[in-house]
Design an enzyme around this catalytic site. Sequence first.
Site, mmCIF file in Angstrom:
data_model
loop_
_atom_site.group_PDB
_atom_site.id
_atom_site.type_symbol
_atom_site.label_atom_id
_atom_site.label_comp_id
_atom_site.label_asym_id
_atom_site.label_seq_id
_atom_site.Cartn_x
_atom_site.Cartn_y
_atom_site.Cartn_z
ATOM 1 N N THR A 1 34.109 -34.879 40.840
ATOM 2 C CA THR A 1 32.782 -35.395 40.155
ATOM 3 C C THR A 1 33.090 -36.642 39.470
ATOM 4 O OG1 THR A 1 33.066 -33.902 38.442
ATOM 5 C CG2 THR A 1 31.574 -33.322 39.870
ATOM 6 N N GLY A 2 32.355 -37.385 39.168
ATOM 7 C CA GLY A 2 33.013 -38.470 38.591
ATOM 8 C C GLY A 2 33.928 -39.503 39.218
ATOM 9 N N ALA A 3 33.840 -39.833 40.484
ATOM 10 C CA ALA A 3 34.660 -40.897 41.166
ATOM 11 C C ALA A 3 34.238 -42.177 41.395
ATOM 12 C CB ALA A 3 34.919 -39.907 42.626
ATOM 13 N N SER A 4 33.259 -42.242 40.330
ATOM 14 C CA SER A 4 32.264 -44.143 40.364
ATOM 15 C C SER A 4 33.316 -45.183 41.046
ATOM 16 C CB SER A 4 31.123 -43.784 39.082
ATOM 17 O OG SER A 4 30.599 -43.045 39.161
ATOM 18 N N ILE B 1 40.696 -41.462 38.014
ATOM 19 C CA ILE B 1 41.558 -40.200 37.913
ATOM 20 C C ILE B 1 40.760 -39.322 39.051
ATOM 21 C CG2 ILE B 1 42.193 -38.306 37.357
ATOM 22 C CD1 ILE B 1 42.257 -39.073 34.730
ATOM 23 N N GLY B 2 39.270 -39.057 39.305
ATOM 24 C CA GLY B 2 38.552 -38.675 40.612
ATOM 25 C C GLY B 2 38.417 -39.477 42.507
ATOM 26 N N SER C 1 41.934 -33.190 27.588
ATOM 27 C CA SER C 1 42.992 -34.688 26.769
ATOM 28 C C SER C 1 43.887 -34.364 26.249
ATOM 29 C CB SER C 1 41.591 -35.551 26.216
ATOM 30 O OG SER C 1 40.286 -35.826 27.651
ATOM 31 N N TYR D 1 33.632 -36.707 21.699
ATOM 32 C CA TYR D 1 35.025 -36.206 22.403
ATOM 33 C C TYR D 1 35.663 -34.547 22.613
ATOM 34 C CZ TYR D 1 37.820 -37.443 27.059
ATOM 35 O OH TYR D 1 38.260 -37.868 27.619
#
Length: 281
Positions: free
Chosen positions: A27-30, A35-36, A178, A192
């Site tokens: 997920t989160g590979a835009s 990192i994705g 994080s 966050y």
Amino acid sequence: MPRLPHPAPEDLRRDPLPLRGRTALVTGASRRAGIGHAVARRLAAYGASVYVHHHVPHDTAMPWGADRTEDVIASVRAALGDPAARIVGGPGDLSDPAAPDRLIATAGSALGGRLDILVANHALSGSDGTLDTIDAAMLDAHWAVDTRSVLLLVQAYARHRAALPSRTTGGRVVMMTSGQDIAGGMPGEIAYALQKGALASITRSLSTTLAQQAITVNTVNPGPVDTDYATGETYEAVAARFPSGRWGMPDDPARLIAWLATDEADWITGQVIDSEGGFRH
């Protein structure tokens, strides 16, 4: 219980494609700077078929902007180690509580009906502040994306694995934290830090829950990674706090995450692993 014998010599020789035949959702590979994207490329290079999830509107609204989805997919596909593997991708707004279940079903179907590896890399950027400036909307937004969606993804993934014809080994979940509990914490990003800390705290409970399904669960803290969000004096000041004098690059945590997905990491579960290159907090 009988003691296990030493591995046979042939079992000690590392397969150059240790994830051949496996399937993964990242997920989160835009963005190719993220990192994705680096994780997806590493998994593909190790032989896996990969579903690349993206939510372009999030990155479009950020200062760094978004890449064209077809460029991200093409970059991951170029890293394929197994010509028979597939790289596919699609969108998903994980702030929607129904989206995680849909995404697991979509990824599993697109990759042949079985999903082996889940890397929950996505997160909400911005919409945050100090203790004095945060409000309920900020807290709720980060909860929905950074924590709730991850737990719902893990839930849907576990149900997907349980529905497979037989007990299938090689199940992997990797979440991201994080370093919010190290040294000075993250006082400027309270929402966050809170939600990422929740993922670190739940890692052991999830690993115990999913052990009977032969699924390992680990969480990675990648430390400061150069994903094109810092420049100038800030960039140089952070670089100086690494013994090597450089920031972490996206492929640094990607190598660790890809290894955790292999059979070599089968005995590692319930861990929160710092991958920070000796960063001095």
